[in-house]
Design a protein around this motif. Structure first.
Motif, PDB file in Angstrom:
ATOM      1  N   ILE A 138       0.868  -1.175   0.000  1.00 57.97           N
ATOM      2  CA  ILE A 138       0.000   0.000   0.000  1.00 57.97           C
ATOM      3  C   ILE A 138       0.899   1.218   0.000  1.00 57.97           C
ATOM      4  CG2 ILE A 138      -1.738   1.295   1.283  1.00 57.97           C
ATOM      5  CD1 ILE A 138      -2.654  -1.382   2.453  1.00 57.97           C
ATOM      6  N   SER A 139       0.716   2.069  -0.986  1.00 61.60           N
ATOM      7  CA  SER A 139       1.528   3.283  -1.025  1.00 61.60           C
ATOM      8  C   SER A 139       0.741   4.425  -0.401  1.00 61.60           C
ATOM      9  CB  SER A 139       1.925   3.631  -2.462  1.00 61.60           C
ATOM     10  OG  SER A 139       0.790   3.955  -3.214  1.00 61.60           O
ATOM     11  N   THR A 140       1.452   5.257   0.318  1.00 63.16           N
ATOM     12  CA  THR A 140       0.813   6.430   0.902  1.00 63.16           C
ATOM     13  C   THR A 140       1.261   7.648   0.131  1.00 63.16           C
ATOM     14  OG1 THR A 140       2.603   6.648   2.487  1.00 63.16           O
ATOM     15  CG2 THR A 140       0.675   5.410   3.205  1.00 63.16           C
ATOM     16  N   PRO A 141       0.369   8.613  -0.027  1.00 67.36           N
ATOM     17  CA  PRO A 141       0.750   9.824  -0.753  1.00 67.36           C
ATOM     18  C   PRO A 141       1.869  10.564  -0.023  1.00 67.36           C
ATOM     19  CG  PRO A 141      -1.633   9.717  -0.430  1.00 67.36           C
ATOM     20  CD  PRO A 141      -1.018   8.623   0.385  1.00 67.36           C
ATOM     21  N   PRO A 190       7.973  28.313 -10.944  1.00 65.64           N
ATOM     22  CA  PRO A 190       6.699  28.055 -10.257  1.00 65.64           C
ATOM     23  C   PRO A 190       6.386  26.562 -10.215  1.00 65.64           C
ATOM     24  CG  PRO A 190       6.287  28.764 -12.504  1.00 65.64           C
ATOM     25  CD  PRO A 190       7.787  28.786 -12.307  1.00 65.64           C
ATOM     26  N   ARG A 191       5.855  26.104  -9.060  1.00 69.30           N
ATOM     27  CA  ARG A 191       5.528  24.692  -8.906  1.00 69.30           C
ATOM     28  C   ARG A 191       4.273  24.521  -8.055  1.00 69.30           C
ATOM     29  NH1 ARG A 191       8.678  24.588 -12.459  1.00 69.30           N
ATOM     30  NH2 ARG A 191      10.424  23.180 -12.782  1.00 69.30           N
ATOM     31  N   ALA A 192       3.480  23.526  -8.409  1.00 65.95           N
ATOM     32  CA  ALA A 192       2.351  23.114  -7.585  1.00 65.95           C
ATOM     33  C   ALA A 192       2.879  22.204  -6.489  1.00 65.95           C
ATOM     34  CB  ALA A 192       1.329  22.356  -8.433  1.00 65.95           C
ATOM     35  N   VAL A 193       2.354  22.357  -5.287  1.00 68.42           N
ATOM     36  CA  VAL A 193       2.651  21.428  -4.195  1.00 68.42           C
ATOM     37  C   VAL A 193       1.489  20.438  -4.188  1.00 68.42           C
ATOM     38  CG1 VAL A 193       3.100  21.158  -1.728  1.00 68.42           C
ATOM     39  CG2 VAL A 193       3.784  23.288  -2.899  1.00 68.42           C
ATOM     40  N   VAL A 194       1.807  19.182  -4.430  1.00 68.02           N
ATOM     41  CA  VAL A 194       0.787  18.157  -4.633  1.00 68.02           C
ATOM     42  C   VAL A 194       0.991  17.030  -3.625  1.00 68.02           C
ATOM     43  CG1 VAL A 194      -0.171  16.520  -6.317  1.00 68.02           C
ATOM     44  CG2 VAL A 194       0.733  18.723  -7.095  1.00 68.02           C
ATOM     45  N   ASP A 195      -0.107  16.536  -3.073  1.00 62.43           N
ATOM     46  CA  ASP A 195      -0.064  15.358  -2.210  1.00 62.43           C
ATOM     47  C   ASP A 195      -1.097  14.391  -2.756  1.00 62.43           C
ATOM     48  OD1 ASP A 195       0.440  13.543  -0.231  1.00 62.43           O
ATOM     49  OD2 ASP A 195      -0.108  14.864   1.429  1.00 62.43           O
ATOM     50  N   GLY A 196      -0.654  13.215  -3.124  1.00 61.67           N
ATOM     51  CA  GLY A 196      -1.553  12.284  -3.802  1.00 61.67           C
ATOM     52  C   GLY A 196      -1.938  12.894  -5.131  1.00 61.67           C
ATOM     53  N   GLU A 197      -3.204  13.109  -5.332  1.00 65.10           N
ATOM     54  CA  GLU A 197      -3.684  13.760  -6.551  1.00 65.10           C
ATOM     55  C   GLU A 197      -4.189  15.174  -6.288  1.00 65.10           C
ATOM     56  OE1 GLU A 197      -3.257  12.345  -9.542  1.00 65.10           O
ATOM     57  OE2 GLU A 197      -2.247  10.800  -8.372  1.00 65.10           O
ATOM     58  N   GLY A 204      -2.649  26.123   0.899  1.00 68.32           N
ATOM     59  CA  GLY A 204      -4.086  26.260   1.070  1.00 68.32           C
ATOM     60  C   GLY A 204      -4.475  26.258   2.541  1.00 68.32           C
ATOM     61  N   ALA A 205      -5.459  27.069   2.895  1.00 67.20           N
ATOM     62  CA  ALA A 205      -5.870  27.235   4.286  1.00 67.20           C
ATOM     63  C   ALA A 205      -6.145  25.893   4.968  1.00 67.20           C
ATOM     64  CB  ALA A 205      -7.099  28.139   4.351  1.00 67.20           C
ATOM     65  N   ALA A 206      -6.818  24.984   4.286  1.00 70.56           N
ATOM     66  CA  ALA A 206      -7.169  23.695   4.882  1.00 70.56           C
ATOM     67  C   ALA A 206      -5.967  22.762   5.028  1.00 70.56           C
ATOM     68  CB  ALA A 206      -8.245  23.013   4.033  1.00 70.56           C
ATOM     69  N   HIS A 207      -4.850  23.114   4.416  1.00 68.75           N
ATOM     70  CA  HIS A 207      -3.677  22.234   4.415  1.00 68.75           C
ATOM     71  C   HIS A 207      -2.519  22.772   5.244  1.00 68.75           C
ATOM     72  CE1 HIS A 207      -5.671  19.782   1.467  1.00 68.75           C
ATOM     73  NE2 HIS A 207      -5.912  20.867   0.750  1.00 68.75           N
ATOM     74  N   GLN A 208      -2.708  23.906   5.884  1.00 64.08           N
ATOM     75  CA  GLN A 208      -1.640  24.480   6.694  1.00 64.08           C
ATOM     76  C   GLN A 208      -1.461  23.686   7.985  1.00 64.08           C
ATOM     77  OE1 GLN A 208      -1.937  28.739   7.101  1.00 64.08           O
ATOM     78  NE2 GLN A 208      -2.293  29.004   4.919  1.00 64.08           N
ATOM     79  N   PHE A 237       1.218  26.125  -3.496  1.00 67.65           N
ATOM     80  CA  PHE A 237       1.975  26.677  -4.619  1.00 67.65           C
ATOM     81  C   PHE A 237       3.259  27.271  -4.061  1.00 67.65           C
ATOM     82  CE2 PHE A 237       3.202  30.490  -6.983  1.00 67.65           C
ATOM     83  CZ  PHE A 237       3.368  29.967  -8.256  1.00 67.65           C
ATOM     84  N   VAL A 238       4.345  27.061  -4.765  1.00 66.31           N
ATOM     85  CA  VAL A 238       5.620  27.665  -4.393  1.00 66.31           C
ATOM     86  C   VAL A 238       6.286  28.178  -5.660  1.00 66.31           C
ATOM     87  CG1 VAL A 238       6.961  25.500  -4.538  1.00 66.31           C
ATOM     88  CG2 VAL A 238       7.738  27.339  -3.033  1.00 66.31           C
TER      89      VAL A 238
END
Length: 164
Positions: free
Chosen positions: A3-6, A53-60, A93-97, A65-66
């Motif tokens: 099982i892989s985790t993001p 510029p890069r998106a910060v992504v976890d899983g999908e 993102g506010a929900a991910h801080q 953003f950085v």
């Protein structure tokens, strides 16, 4: 069964993730401290030779953003080397801080700067209520005594890249 985790990663901003990247919004009490992602992407377009510029992504999921600046010409009178690299913009993102994404993104920028031969990276921040100053100081950044406009300039010394 494995099982892989993001795990967080940086991805280029593409047509496929553009809307999700532009939708990243910091907490309302932080909006006066950092520009919206769409402004950063416009700046990246205008400064395409130095912006990263890069998106910060976890899983999908795009969680932030950085954007780095790489090898810009600074003030040759104040900095004889004349070139600097560092963190230009960080929007989680506010929900991910509070989940380590900001720390990850700064570390990933440091790795890119190191990969390109840099031995230090820079960041600026606004002071005052809600300032990201404690976050950056906690990562090891130290003020240089310089200002960029009204923002504090700080640097982080990077360990040398391992020899392959």
């Amino acid at each position: 069964m494995i099982i892989s985790t993001p795990t967080p990663r940086l991805e280029p901003v593409t047509e496929g993730n553009f809307d999700a990247v532009c939708a990243v919004q910091v907490r309302p009490d932080q909006t006066h401290l950092v520009s919206p992602v769409v402004k950063s992407l416009a700046e990246a377009y205008v400064h395409g030779d130095t912006a990263w510029p890069r998106a910060v992504v976890d899983g999908e999921e795009v969680v932030g953003f950085v954007m780095a600046f790489l090898d810009i010409v600074w003030d040759p009178a104040a900095d004889p080397a004349g070139r600097r690299s560092g963190l230009w913009r960080l929007n989680i993102g506010a929900a991910h801080q509070g989940k380590g994404y900001g720390r990850f993104a700064v570390g990933a920028v440091a790795e890119e700067v190191r990969r390109r031969g840099g031995d230090r990276m820079y960041v600026t921040w606004n002071t005052g209520e809600g300032s990201p100053e404690p976050f950056y100081l906690g990562l090891g950044f130290r003020p240089t005594g310089e200002l960029s406009g009204a923002e504090t300039v700080a640097e982080l010394l990077l360990d040398p890249a391992p020899v392959a």
